[in-house]
Motif scaffolding. Structure first.
Motif, PDB file in Angstrom:
ATOM      1  N   ASN A   1      33.503  39.735  24.533  1.00 38.86           N
ATOM      2  CA  ASN A   1      31.837  39.461  24.710  1.00 38.86           C
ATOM      3  C   ASN A   1      31.594  39.931  26.187  1.00 38.86           C
ATOM      4  OD1 ASN A   1      31.778  38.770  22.240  1.00 38.86           O
ATOM      5  ND2 ASN A   1      32.197  36.333  22.891  1.00 38.86           N
ATOM      6  N   LEU A   2      32.042  39.515  27.159  1.00 39.60           N
ATOM      7  CA  LEU A   2      31.797  39.960  28.675  1.00 39.60           C
ATOM      8  C   LEU A   2      31.733  41.531  28.776  1.00 39.60           C
ATOM      9  CD1 LEU A   2      34.077  37.488  30.856  1.00 39.60           C
ATOM     10  CD2 LEU A   2      31.688  37.808  30.677  1.00 39.60           C
ATOM     11  N   ALA A   3      32.548  42.336  28.119  1.00 39.28           N
ATOM     12  CA  ALA A   3      32.407  43.650  28.092  1.00 39.28           C
ATOM     13  C   ALA A   3      30.999  44.274  27.671  1.00 39.28           C
ATOM     14  CB  ALA A   3      33.316  44.419  27.268  1.00 39.28           C
ATOM     15  N   ALA A   4      30.168  43.244  26.923  1.00 37.54           N
ATOM     16  CA  ALA A   4      28.861  43.812  26.352  1.00 37.54           C
ATOM     17  C   ALA A   4      27.832  43.035  27.015  1.00 37.54           C
ATOM     18  CB  ALA A   4      28.903  43.480  24.745  1.00 37.54           C
ATOM     19  N   VAL A   5      28.091  42.283  28.080  1.00 36.56           N
ATOM     20  CA  VAL A   5      27.037  41.462  28.842  1.00 36.56           C
ATOM     21  C   VAL A   5      26.183  42.287  29.645  1.00 36.56           C
ATOM     22  CG1 VAL A   5      26.659  39.779  30.737  1.00 36.56           C
ATOM     23  CG2 VAL A   5      28.336  39.093  28.646  1.00 36.56           C
ATOM     24  N   PRO A   6      24.815  42.292  29.576  1.00 32.37           N
ATOM     25  CA  PRO A   6      24.033  43.022  30.610  1.00 32.37           C
ATOM     26  C   PRO A   6      24.513  42.937  31.904  1.00 32.37           C
ATOM     27  CG  PRO A   6      22.723  42.019  28.969  1.00 32.37           C
ATOM     28  CD  PRO A   6      23.968  41.499  28.825  1.00 32.37           C
ATOM     29  N   SER A   7      24.589  44.198  32.726  1.00 32.17           N
ATOM     30  CA  SER A   7      24.777  44.082  34.091  1.00 32.17           C
ATOM     31  C   SER A   7      24.241  43.344  35.032  1.00 32.17           C
ATOM     32  CB  SER A   7      25.025  45.506  34.532  1.00 32.17           C
ATOM     33  OG  SER A   7      23.798  46.232  34.473  1.00 32.17           O
TER      34      SER A   7
ATOM     35  N   LEU B   1      30.655  44.307  41.012  1.00 31.26           N
ATOM     36  CA  LEU B   1      31.010  45.350  40.346  1.00 31.26           C
ATOM     37  C   LEU B   1      32.633  45.077  39.843  1.00 31.26           C
ATOM     38  CD1 LEU B   1      29.611  48.562  41.829  1.00 31.26           C
ATOM     39  CD2 LEU B   1      28.711  47.109  40.105  1.00 31.26           C
ATOM     40  N   THR B   2      33.301  44.469  40.457  1.00 28.30           N
ATOM     41  CA  THR B   2      34.685  43.959  39.849  1.00 28.30           C
ATOM     42  C   THR B   2      34.495  42.922  38.848  1.00 28.30           C
ATOM     43  OG1 THR B   2      35.659  43.963  42.379  1.00 28.30           O
ATOM     44  CG2 THR B   2      36.758  42.775  40.587  1.00 28.30           C
ATOM     45  N   LEU B   3      33.524  42.110  38.944  1.00 25.86           N
ATOM     46  CA  LEU B   3      33.208  41.155  37.770  1.00 25.86           C
ATOM     47  C   LEU B   3      32.959  41.770  36.522  1.00 25.86           C
ATOM     48  CD1 LEU B   3      31.525  38.189  39.750  1.00 25.86           C
ATOM     49  CD2 LEU B   3      33.943  38.385  38.785  1.00 25.86           C
ATOM     50  N   MET B   4      32.273  42.871  36.689  1.00 27.28           N
ATOM     51  CA  MET B   4      31.682  43.668  35.720  1.00 27.28           C
ATOM     52  C   MET B   4      32.661  44.709  35.045  1.00 27.28           C
ATOM     53  SD  MET B   4      28.366  46.380  35.684  1.00 27.28           S
ATOM     54  CE  MET B   4      29.671  47.696  36.261  1.00 27.28           C
ATOM     55  N   THR B   5      33.502  45.203  36.097  1.00 29.12           N
ATOM     56  CA  THR B   5      34.446  46.117  35.535  1.00 29.12           C
ATOM     57  C   THR B   5      35.858  45.636  34.788  1.00 29.12           C
ATOM     58  OG1 THR B   5      33.522  47.801  37.337  1.00 29.12           O
ATOM     59  CG2 THR B   5      35.717  48.378  36.169  1.00 29.12           C
ATOM     60  N   LEU B   6      36.079  44.354  35.211  1.00 27.42           N
ATOM     61  CA  LEU B   6      37.304  43.648  34.795  1.00 27.42           C
ATOM     62  C   LEU B   6      37.458  43.764  33.146  1.00 27.42           C
ATOM     63  CD1 LEU B   6      38.124  40.837  36.948  1.00 27.42           C
ATOM     64  CD2 LEU B   6      39.516  42.590  36.390  1.00 27.42           C
ATOM     65  N   PRO B   7      36.547  43.304  32.323  1.00 28.99           N
ATOM     66  CA  PRO B   7      36.561  43.459  30.943  1.00 28.99           C
ATOM     67  C   PRO B   7      37.113  44.707  30.465  1.00 28.99           C
ATOM     68  CG  PRO B   7      34.767  41.926  31.425  1.00 28.99           C
ATOM     69  CD  PRO B   7      35.180  42.775  32.841  1.00 28.99           C
ATOM     70  N   THR B   8      36.405  45.849  31.030  1.00 29.46           N
ATOM     71  CA  THR B   8      36.772  47.345  30.582  1.00 29.46           C
ATOM     72  C   THR B   8      38.117  47.661  30.924  1.00 29.46           C
ATOM     73  OG1 THR B   8      34.390  47.770  30.955  1.00 29.46           O
ATOM     74  CG2 THR B   8      36.048  49.455  30.603  1.00 29.46           C
ATOM     75  N   ILE B   9      38.512  47.165  31.938  1.00 32.63           N
ATOM     76  CA  ILE B   9      39.961  47.424  32.424  1.00 32.63           C
ATOM     77  C   ILE B   9      40.902  46.753  31.653  1.00 32.63           C
ATOM     78  CG2 ILE B   9      41.819  47.444  34.278  1.00 32.63           C
ATOM     79  CD1 ILE B   9      39.363  48.143  35.997  1.00 32.63           C
ATOM     80  N   ILE B  10      40.562  45.490  31.430  1.00 33.20           N
ATOM     81  CA  ILE B  10      41.524  44.569  30.635  1.00 33.20           C
ATOM     82  C   ILE B  10      41.714  45.116  29.268  1.00 33.20           C
ATOM     83  CG2 ILE B  10      42.075  42.199  29.508  1.00 33.20           C
ATOM     84  CD1 ILE B  10      40.697  41.152  32.007  1.00 33.20           C
ATOM     85  N   ILE B  11      40.706  45.429  28.481  1.00 35.13           N
ATOM     86  CA  ILE B  11      40.388  45.917  27.213  1.00 35.13           C
ATOM     87  C   ILE B  11      41.506  47.153  27.194  1.00 35.13           C
ATOM     88  CG2 ILE B  11      39.260  46.683  25.139  1.00 35.13           C
ATOM     89  CD1 ILE B  11      37.105  44.435  26.196  1.00 35.13           C
ATOM     90  N   SER B  12      41.141  47.902  27.875  1.00 26.83           N
ATOM     91  CA  SER B  12      41.952  49.487  27.722  1.00 26.83           C
ATOM     92  C   SER B  12      43.170  49.317  28.256  1.00 26.83           C
ATOM     93  CB  SER B  12      41.169  50.457  28.671  1.00 26.83           C
ATOM     94  OG  SER B  12      41.305  49.936  30.102  1.00 26.83           O
ATOM     95  N   SER B  13      43.584  48.152  29.388  1.00 24.37           N
ATOM     96  CA  SER B  13      44.999  48.266  29.638  1.00 24.37           C
ATOM     97  C   SER B  13      45.848  47.620  28.411  1.00 24.37           C
ATOM     98  CB  SER B  13      45.293  47.285  30.893  1.00 24.37           C
ATOM     99  OG  SER B  13      44.396  48.069  31.942  1.00 24.37           O
TER     100      SER B  13
END
Length: 428
Positions: free
Chosen positions: A254-260, A289-301
């Motif tokens: 859900n955090l990956a889809a939260v507005p920036s 930006l770390t808070l915003m990018t973390l979900p993307t990196i976790i999901i891809s990892s």
């Protein structure tokens, strides 16, 4: 059905097949049309940006015979203190009056002086500081013109009269006279890449914004990649399968889809209001930006870890490796290309973000180039936002030029991600 003859059944089947084939062709046609429309929109967008922004990479310059008169400058020696108070504006005005001796009257002279940029005195100061022997001598120099002159000269191609704006007929006549004599020409605009922001368009550059973006991305990468990979390894390899881990996974998705902008509000409340970190600093920007990018990196990892076949793990365990050795010696190296690809895409997304950085004060007017992660700075998207809001016409092309630079960086980062994936990817 029993009342129908065999010929009638074949006829109905043929009609239905023909109808399905027509629908299939229609669906394919709509898909091709959609893709063509998208490509056309991208081509129009890029064409518009390039046509408007290409002019910012050149700057109109005027040739003047400058005499470093000690009396006009008001100095006797060349040192830092004397140069700081020297009247280089008077030297430039003297050169303009000698070039146009027929100009008289206060208003006409004021208009004549406006041919040259207000940053030209600093150019002469640097030249005299580099070569003190010029004091009392003359030299021919090329100085940047005012933004009105620059805009008028660049618009002469589009129309014979050019864009006048605040340029009077008398001033336009001087410009055309200088163009005919070769004393006015366009040169590569190094200022655009070496200067920070400025209220004067001809002195405005993107270097401060580029350095701010670089420091912000370094902080983001240094924090988000190790934390994201560690979280992915724990959730995928060690975490027990219960409702708590399910809840964590749902929240990460859900955090990956939260507005920036929400991450900007969070950063404003925690990092600035609670921890009282400096506003408009790359350190705070990188944390947000770390808070915003973390979900993307976790999901891809996690996806990269899942892609490693179970046989790798089983073979390693069969050879006596411990669970830690299985993960860090066998699974993680094989999943690393996918993780790096996700990290690069996350960084490219962070580079283009504006909304969360506006919330933490990175919209400030920053002239100096930052030297570290705690210095006041802005980033390239915010710089574009500021220039787009400026009323001067010359900022239009600088806004488009800055967009071209930002798009170039994004294209390079995404190309690196694609090449990295193709080079290191393994098919099982």
């Amino acid at each position: 059905m029993t009342d129908l003859t065999q010929a009638q059944v074949r006829e109905r089947i043929a009609k239905r097949l023909a109808s399905r084939h027509r629908k299939e062709k229609l669906f394919r046609g709509l898909g091709v049309a959609s893709i063509a429309f998208g490509v056309l929109a991208v081509v129009i967008l890029f064409s518009d940006i390039i046509s408007k922004g290409s002019g910012a990479f050149v700057q109109t310059a005027i040739q003047l015979d400058v005499h470093y008169d000690a009396q006009v400058l008001g100095i006797d020696t060349v040192d830092d203190e004397s140069l700081a108070w020297a009247n280089f504006t008077g030297v430039i005005r003297q050169a303009l009056r000698e070039r146009f001796p027929s100009v008289t009257g206060r208003s006409a002279k004021r208009e004549l002086y406006s041919l040259v940029s207000s940053g030209a005195p600093f150019t002469l100061r640097d030249r005299l500081a580099d070569n003190p022997g010029l004091l009392g001598k003359s030299e021919t120099v090329w100085l940047a013109t005012d933004d009105d002159v620059d805009t008028f000269v660049k618009s002469l191609k589009a129309s014979k009269e050019g864009f006048r704006g605040r340029t009077s007929d008398q001033k336009a006549g001087w410009i055309e006279q200088l163009l005919d004599s070769g004393e006015l020409k366009k040169r590569f605009n190094t200022t655009f890449f070496t200067n920070g922001d400025s209220r004067e368009p001809e002195q405005a550059g993107i270097r401060a914004a580029l350095m701010g973006s670089l420091f912000t991305l370094l902080v983001t990468l240094a924090l988000s990649f190790p934390i994201g990979v560690a979280a992915a390894i724990y959730l995928e390899e060690y975490a027990p399968k219960n409702r708590w881990t399910d809840l964590i996974e749902v929240n990460i998705n859900n955090l990956a889809a939260v507005p920036s902008i929400v991450f900007g509000l969070l950063g404003l409340a925690i990092f600035i209001n609670f921890f009282e970190l400096p506003r408009s600093a790359p350190l705070v920007g990188g944390l947000v930006l770390t808070l915003m990018t973390l979900p993307t990196i976790i999901i891809s990892s996690r996806a990269a870890l899942k892609a490693v076949p179970p046989s790798i793990r089983e073979a390693a365990m069969g050879m006596g490796a411990s669970p830690m050795q299985v993960v860090f010696h066998h699974v993680l190296p094989l999943a690393m290309p996918g993780m790096l690809t996700g990290a690069i895409i996350g960084m490219a997304q962070a580079l283009g973000e504006t909304a969360p950085l506006l919330m933490i004060g990175m919209v400030a007017f920053i002239v100096d180039v930052p030297d570290g992660i705690t210095d006041p700075a802005t980033v390239l998207p915010v710089q574009i936002f500021l220039w787009a809001d400026s009323p001067e016409r010359a900022f239009v092309e600088r806004t488009s030029a800055a967009i071209m630079v930002l798009l170039s960086v994004l294209i390079v980062m995404n190309t690196c991600a694609v090449l990295l994936r193709k080079k290191l990817e393994r098919r099982w």
